[in-house]
Design a protein around this motif. Structure first.
Motif: not given
Length: 231
Positions: A100-119
């Motif tokens: 749920r903190m993927g927006e801060l951890i992810g460095q690209t939009e792909a990374d952020k989407r991975i975290f969002r969908m996994s959450a």
């Protein structure tokens, strides 16, 4: 990111493997629980695949592996409730707080989407675990101390720097760099890491409270209790 993805590959593999071990023991009359575990195995298979591919995507590859103390606790569970409390409520709860903190951890939009969908997937697993724990405490209150015992051991293992633990030095350093936005911003990343850890512990205790195990707050070990907000 490769180090974090390595840790998550380990975690998600075990999170898919453990429910599969319990499938043969689910009674036919409780088929809904079996169906849910099947969906979890599918979710975790996707997570394992995506995080492994993410680790390999830019040539960094799979990096340091932890000792696996916390993950071994899940595999060695001898009771379904023990497994569910340790995996669904504790382990997956910690992982979801990080996702749920993927927006801060992810460095690209792909990374952020991975975290969002996994959450989103982890939310379903957490809901199952919290509901199961609440049911057990409501119908078998004499098992309260037994469940505390499971958590006593698991919390000690989870704070020991093994696989799946964000305080495992290589993962800790990777998270601080990612959260800070670079090696030169490590100190800023450290402050955000402490906020992540605080969020993990407080959300963990909140879930236990919702399930009816609010007295867990008084039994947390010092490594976790230091991040807990006042009641």
């Amino acid at each position: 990111m490769c180090q974090l993805a390595t840790m998550l590959t380990e975690v998600e593999f075990i999170a898919g493997d453990v429910p599969g071990q319990w499938m043969p023991f689910v009674s036919a009359q409780d088929f809904e629980a079996g169906l849910f575990l099947m969906t979890q195995i599918m979710d975790e298979a996707r997570h394992t695949d995506v995080f492994r591919k993410r680790a390999l995507a830019n040539g960094g590859g799979l990096l340091a592996q932890g000792a696996g103390l916390g993950l071994r606790t899940l595999i060695e569970a001898r009771d379904f409730t023990e497994m569910s409390v340790l995996m669904h409520v504790q382990a997956e709860g910690f992982v979801q707080s990080m996702f749920r903190m993927g927006e801060l951890i992810g460095q690209t939009e792909a990374d952020k989407r991975i975290f969002r969908m996994s959450a989103q997937d982890e939310s379903r697993h957490l809901a199952f675990g919290v509901m199961h724990l609440k049911y057990v405490l409501d119908t078998e209150p004499e098992r309260r101390e037994e469940i505390h015992h499971y958590l006593d051991k698991a919390e000690g293992d989870a704070a020991g720097g093994g696989s799946g633990d964000v305080t495992f030095p290589p993962v800790f350093e990777a998270l601080c760099i990612l959260l800070g936005g670079g090696v030169d911003k490590f100190d800023e990343g450290l402050q955000k890491f402490l906020l992540l850890r605080k969020r993990q512990i407080n959300e963990y205790v909140h879930r236990l409270t919702v399930a009816g195990l609010g007295d867990r707050r008084q039994r947390l070990g010092p490594l976790m209790a230091q991040f807990l907000d006042p009641a």
